[in-house]
Enzyme design. Structure first.
Site, short mmCIF file in Angstrom:
data_model
loop_
_atom_site.label_atom_id
_atom_site.label_comp_id
_atom_site.label_asym_id
_atom_site.label_seq_id
_atom_site.Cartn_x
_atom_site.Cartn_y
_atom_site.Cartn_z
N HIS A 135 30.16 23.35 40.48
CA HIS A 135 28.70 23.15 40.44
C HIS A 135 28.21 23.10 38.99
CE1 HIS A 135 27.73 23.68 44.82
NE2 HIS A 135 28.94 24.19 44.79
N TYR A 155 34.07 33.67 41.18
CA TYR A 155 32.86 33.43 40.39
C TYR A 155 32.87 34.31 39.13
CZ TYR A 155 30.67 30.91 44.31
OH TYR A 155 30.38 30.01 45.31
#
Ligand code: HEM
Length: 286
Positions: A5, A275
């Site tokens: 992303h 993440y």
């Protein structure tokens, strides 16, 4: 930059919960007070120069800043389901998307072979083929996808999924518009929309039944499940991704306030450590 992303924009706004959300959960997110939100919209994948009409998921990540200094995150996609029911499928997809040094591009045959060999990916692939990308980040719905639980003041648990429904309505590109779209149009669309005033989404809880799937994010619940209007997200300003406050945030989907709990979905649990690694490398500049 983010490992996934990578391309996106940052936004600022607020969230206000309804009384019904407060009844279902004791979380500070659902007190009904106006809560500051730092948000980021994005396009899935690790290419910072991906065309804005790319047929891949769009993301919305929200950091809710609760009054006592604690945080709550929601990190969503514009598809109601995911393509992987276990982390290995995610890793295998990225291997299939690896750049071939001979051509400088991914080999489409490898991706086709990956999809053909994994039936669990087919629900999301079918959704993305049937629904073109949005004309603007603001004309799209965003889904939490995984199963979570709300805990109320009497310790009663409610199984739920959630999504944000745009008050502007869903508006997607036609196939002709996709073919002729400029490389970058989403920031311009965001700027033009924000000039006309705040953009609103309603948070909707989907209430699960005892037998509804909890561990597999590629599977949807039956579409007659009860829905609860849980609050409104209001976004009022936007900034280029790298300049936005959201740039340094790790939108870890397990950053949940007391009163909202994760399921044991293995994909949800795997996201948090991956993440953290991506975030750490971004801050180190590697
Ligand atoms: C095993 C599954 C998954 C893995 C390994 C994974 C991995 C990642 C990584 C490494 C990032 C970059 C994080 C950063 O640098 O801050 C990211 C971003 C993101 N992921 Fe995932 N992801 C997974 C599943 C999902 C799912 C199921 C959703 C939606 C429900 C999702 C939505 C997003 C969004 C919206 C972002 C961008 C957040 C932002 O703007 O910072 N991902 N993902």
């Amino acid at each position: 930059m983010r490992r996934n992303h990578t391309k996106g924009v940052g936004c600022l706004g607020t969230f206000t919960a309804t009384d019904e959300a407060r009844t279902l959960s004791r979380s500070k997110l659902f007190t009904g007070k106006e809560i500051p939100v730092v948000a980021r919209f994005s396009i899935a994948g690790g290419d910072p120069e991906v065309p804005d009409a790319d047929r891949s998921p769009r993301g919305l990540a929200c950091e809710f800043r609760l009054g006592d200094g604690s945080l709550h995150h929601m990190t969503m996609l514009n598809t109601p389901m995911f393509f992987a029911k276990v982390p290995q499928t995610f890793i295998d997809k990225f291997a299939a998307l690896a750049i071939d040094p001979a051509t400088g591009k991914a080999n489409p045959a490898l991706l086709r072979a990956f999809i053909a060999s994994r039936t669990e990916t087919h629900n999301q692939v079918a959704f993305l083929n049937a629904n073109n990308p949005p004309r603007s980040y603001t004309s799209e719905a965003y889904f939490g996808i995984h199963t979570f639980f709300l805990r109320d003041r009497s310790n009663r648990l409610t199984k739920f999924k959630y999504y944000f429904r745009p008050r502007d309505g869903v508006d997607r590109l036609s196939s002709e518009e996709m073919a002729s779209a400029p490389q970058d149009f989403l920031e311009k669309a965001m700027a033009e929309r924000m000039e006309r005033g705040p953009v609103l989404w309603d948070l909707i809880f989907i209430i699960g039944e005892p037998d509804d799937e909890e561990l597999d994010p590629t599977v949807l619940w039956p579409d007659d499940r009860r829905e609860v209007f849980a609050g409104t997200l209001k976004l009022e300003s936007w900034t280029h991704s790298a300049e936005a406050g959201s740039y340094r945030i790790n939108f870890d989907p397990l950053m949940l306030s007391e009163g909202v709990e994760p399921s044991r979905d293995p994909v949800l649990l795997f996201r948090s450590p991956s993440y953290a690694i991506s975030h750490g490398r971004r801050l180190q500049g590697v």
